[in-house]
Design a protein around this motif. Structure first.
Motif, short mmCIF file in Angstrom:
data_model
loop_
_atom_site.label_atom_id
_atom_site.label_comp_id
_atom_site.label_asym_id
_atom_site.label_seq_id
_atom_site.Cartn_x
_atom_site.Cartn_y
_atom_site.Cartn_z
N ASN A 60 0.90 -1.16 0.14
CA ASN A 60 0.02 -0.05 0.13
C ASN A 60 1.12 1.23 0.09
OD1 ASN A 60 -2.51 1.29 0.24
ND2 ASN A 60 -2.28 1.63 2.26
N ALA A 61 2.11 1.03 -0.64
CA ALA A 61 3.12 2.13 -0.69
C ALA A 61 2.79 3.57 -1.32
CB ALA A 61 4.52 1.66 -1.16
N VAL A 62 3.26 4.61 -0.61
CA VAL A 62 3.20 5.64 -1.54
C VAL A 62 4.56 6.21 -1.84
CG1 VAL A 62 2.77 8.38 -1.46
CG2 VAL A 62 1.01 6.65 -0.53
N ALA A 425 -0.23 0.10 -4.72
CA ALA A 425 0.88 0.92 -4.44
C ALA A 425 0.67 2.12 -5.42
CB ALA A 425 2.34 0.60 -4.67
N ALA A 426 1.01 3.32 -4.85
CA ALA A 426 0.91 4.61 -5.94
C ALA A 426 2.14 5.24 -5.97
CB ALA A 426 -0.10 5.56 -5.12
N LEU A 427 2.53 5.84 -7.04
CA LEU A 427 3.92 6.54 -7.38
C LEU A 427 3.60 7.81 -8.15
CD1 LEU A 427 6.82 6.72 -8.20
CD2 LEU A 427 6.53 5.05 -10.13
N VAL A 525 -6.83 0.70 2.83
CA VAL A 525 -5.55 0.15 3.04
C VAL A 525 -5.40 -0.88 2.21
CG1 VAL A 525 -3.65 -0.95 4.49
CG2 VAL A 525 -4.99 1.03 5.41
N ASN A 526 -6.37 -1.72 2.14
CA ASN A 526 -6.16 -2.94 1.19
C ASN A 526 -7.52 -3.61 0.76
OD1 ASN A 526 -4.61 -5.10 -0.02
ND2 ASN A 526 -5.32 -6.55 1.79
N GLY A 527 -8.72 -2.89 1.05
CA GLY A 527 -9.80 -3.25 0.54
C GLY A 527 -10.05 -3.47 -0.99
N GLU A 528 -10.79 -4.43 -1.34
CA GLU A 528 -11.23 -4.68 -2.69
C GLU A 528 -11.85 -3.30 -3.32
OE1 GLU A 528 -13.63 -8.24 -4.85
OE2 GLU A 528 -13.96 -7.79 -2.72
N ASN A 529 -11.56 -3.43 -4.56
CA ASN A 529 -11.85 -2.20 -5.36
C ASN A 529 -12.91 -2.85 -6.25
OD1 ASN A 529 -10.36 0.23 -5.59
ND2 ASN A 529 -10.38 -0.51 -7.74
#
Ligand code: BGC
Length: 610
Positions: A60-62, A425-427, A525-529
């Protein structure tokens, strides 16, 4: 001004991109779909003992991309440096980033501003010293920020010792570290023609004649960037050794540069020319026929190489530097299937996070396309963690690709919400968080990036997205006391960190708020989309859900007109419920229930379902 550009490292893969549209997965009204397991990646025994938070940090990284040359100068030479990054770590911590990726800081002649490396185990004096680097890693670590480095394995600088040796004679032990070939029709006195029609992504033939040893060498990028020969096992060993050198210094992982161009088809056959709808050959910005990349891009050899790099990197979960060392891929690819292949298999993992350029390069605000590609990332990547991004140092910034010149800031709220409020994760790229604008040079003589000189005026190069970070409204933007290597854009007066940091309605506050929500709201944080309201062409809505946690609903308006959506109308997948607002656009957005979400032009609403 809206431009549709395709400049992923000017690879323009999208020119011949085959889009595979996956079947949409709307849920029936009121049903709560089951949550997918997160990525299952092979763990070594030593990793199994490490704290799971350290192991899973990347999921879940930024991640924030720093272009060191343009971030912060501390010695007045007009070029950013490592000490400048260290100085700005508090800012990055406040923003909420987990990791910074530094574009290359190794010694280099800087033809390609660091992507032409002449020594992989040192720091370029322009940027500082190894001691400065160690201090950066240590100070970042204190703030829970990992430092990721660029790993350029496709090519070196022509000034690298390996290439100097290689070109010195045909019998040199380093000769077969690079790609040398005879020309077509070459004789003792005539160099003939290049071995085939392959082109450099930076314009013209990819083959350069070398008079001393009378052969051509291959370069996918600049002439000064000869390609390494990855069929040579010694090259593999050299790069595992380089990775180990930096891993021992505590880096949190690597971003693998231009990884899809590592191998070429051994047949050396010509590539096909791309034709337009009328059957005419497409001519690119450099005046060359556009080739299809079939012999020089995404060749099978790269998978075993990445498996080897992953296996050797995984060994480095050492107590002094706990946690997963993450491998990110610069993966400009043609389809979601190709992207999925980059993760490897549970037994032979490759990248943790190959970049999802299917989403990154949509380049137009089209809700159905976003829905399809985000759905693909959620369902067609074999339960792996997607890595979303929208821009970087090779592509015009968001304003140039998505803006309309009127609502640019609100449009950026839409895009950043997609980036941070979907699973994975988001970049993002330095300066996005304050809305920095693409500012290309206006005169050829001011261009610094060589492709801007070769391709002028169609291709102005990448200077426009590499201008110095705008810290304050002063003439030099707080970036340097000297002469900046690229001029500060005139927009520095309005767009800068100082002006935004205490304004609750600023874009910077928006980014901080979104990142905080991504890290703290359980469903985010990690929930399904899950995509909702899937026939809507103007508003993109989705829900995040995690068992035992409140669902989070997100709606973003892709138009300049106000919109109202009803997500509790049976077909949308949510029940009529009250909403507790988590975030909404300052320009207008509101909702009390799932049945009426009101959005201003390019408005965003995010709320918890109660
Ligand atoms: C980098 C570019 C660079 C090229 C050659 C790319 O993928 O992001 O900036 O010019 O590789 O190294």
């Amino acid at each position: 001004m809206r431009k549709t550009v395709c400049k992923g490292i000017r690879i323009c893969s999208l020119t011949f991109l085959t889009l595979i549209f996956a079947t949409a997965l709307p849920t029936a009204g009121g049903q709560t779909p089951t949550v997918k397991p997160t990525s299952v990646n092979k763990q070594t025994a030593s990793e199994a003992k490490t704290d799971s938070k350290e192991l899973d940090w990347w999921k879940n990284a930024v991640i924030y991309e720093v272009y060191p040359r343009s971030f912060q100068d501390t010695n007045g030479d007009g070029i950013g440096d490592l000490n400048g990054i260290t100085q700005r770590l508090d800012y990055l911590q406040e923003l909420g980033v987990d990791a910074i990726w530094l574009t290359p800081v190794f010694p280099s002649p800087h033809v390609d501003f660091g992507y032409d490396i002449s020594d992989y185990k040192d720091i370029d004096p322009q940027y500082g010293t190894l001691a400065d680097f160690d201090r950066l890693v240590a100070e970042a670590g204190k703030r829970h920020i990992r430092v990721l480095m660029d790993m350029v394995m496709n090519h070196t600088s022509e000034q690298h010792r390996w290439f100097l040796e290689s070109r010195s004679s045909k019998n040199n032990p380093f000769r077969d570290w690079y790609m040398w070939h005879e020309g077509k029709g070459q004789t003792a006195t005539d160099k003939g023609m290049p071995p085939n029609n392959w082109q450099s992504l930076f314009g013209h033939s990819a083959w350069e004649w070398d008079e001393k040893t009378r052969q051509y060498y291959y370069h996918k990028f600049y002439i000064q960037q000869p390609d390494l020969n990855w069929n040579n096992p010694k090259v593999h060993e050299a790069f595992k050794d380089i990775a180990a050198f930096w891993l021992k210094r505590g880096v949190g992982g690597f971003r693998f540069d231009a990884i899809t161009t590592l191998f070429e088809d051994p047949s050396l056959a010509d590539e096909g020319e791309v034709k337009d709808a009328d059957g005419k050959v497409v001519i690119n910005a450099y005046g060359d026929p556009q080739l299809d990349g079939s012999k020089t891009d995404n060749q099978p050899g790269l998978h075993p190489v990445m498996q080897e790099m992953r296996a050797s990197t995984d060994k480095f979960s050492l107590p002094a530097f706990p946690g997963t060392r993450v491998l990110i891929g610069e993966t400009y690819l043609h389809s979601i299937e190709d992207l999925n292949a980059m993760y490897g298999t549970p037994d032979t993992p490759e990248f943790h996070l190959p970049m999802d350029t299917q989403v990154a390069l949509i380049n137009k605000l089209d809700a159905p396309t976003f829905r399809t590609r985000l759905q693909d990332a959620e369902t067609n990547l074999g339960n792996h963690v997607p890595l979303l991004l929208f821009d970087n140092h090779d592509n015009p910034r968001l304003d140039a690709r998505y803006g309309d010149g009127v609502h640019d800031e609100d449009i950026q709220r839409v895009l950043s919400t997609i980036l941070f409020a979907t699973r994975g994760a988001a970049l993002f790229y330095y300066g996005d968080e304050i809305g920095m604008k693409t500012t290309p040079p206006t005169r050829k003589e001011d261009v610094k990036d060589p492709i801007g000189i070769t391709g002028w005026p169609k291709e102005k190069g990448r200077d426009g997205e590499r201008t110095p970070m705008q810290w304050d409204a002063s003439e030099k933007g707080g970036f340097t006391t000297g002469e900046p290597w690229l001029p500060l854009p005139p927009s520095v007066k309005q767009i800068n960190v100082a002006a935004q940091k205490n304004d609750p309605n600023s874009l910077l506050s928006w980014y901080r708020g979104l990142i905080r929500l991504k890290k703290t709201v359980p469903a985010l944080v990690n929930g399904e989309n899950l995509m909702l309201d899937t026939e809507n062409v103007k508003v993109l809505s989705w829900i995040r859900q995690e068992p035992g946690a409140a669902q989070v609903l997100v709606s973003v308006n892709f138009t300049a007109e106000p919109q109202t959506v009803n997500l509790a109308n049976g077909g949308a997948g949510v029940e009529p419920r009250k909403l507790k607002t988590l975030l909404k656009s300052p320009g207008g957005a509101d909702a009390a229930t799932t049945g009426a979400i009101v959005l201003g032009p390019y408005g965003v609403y995010m709320g918890e379902v109660h």
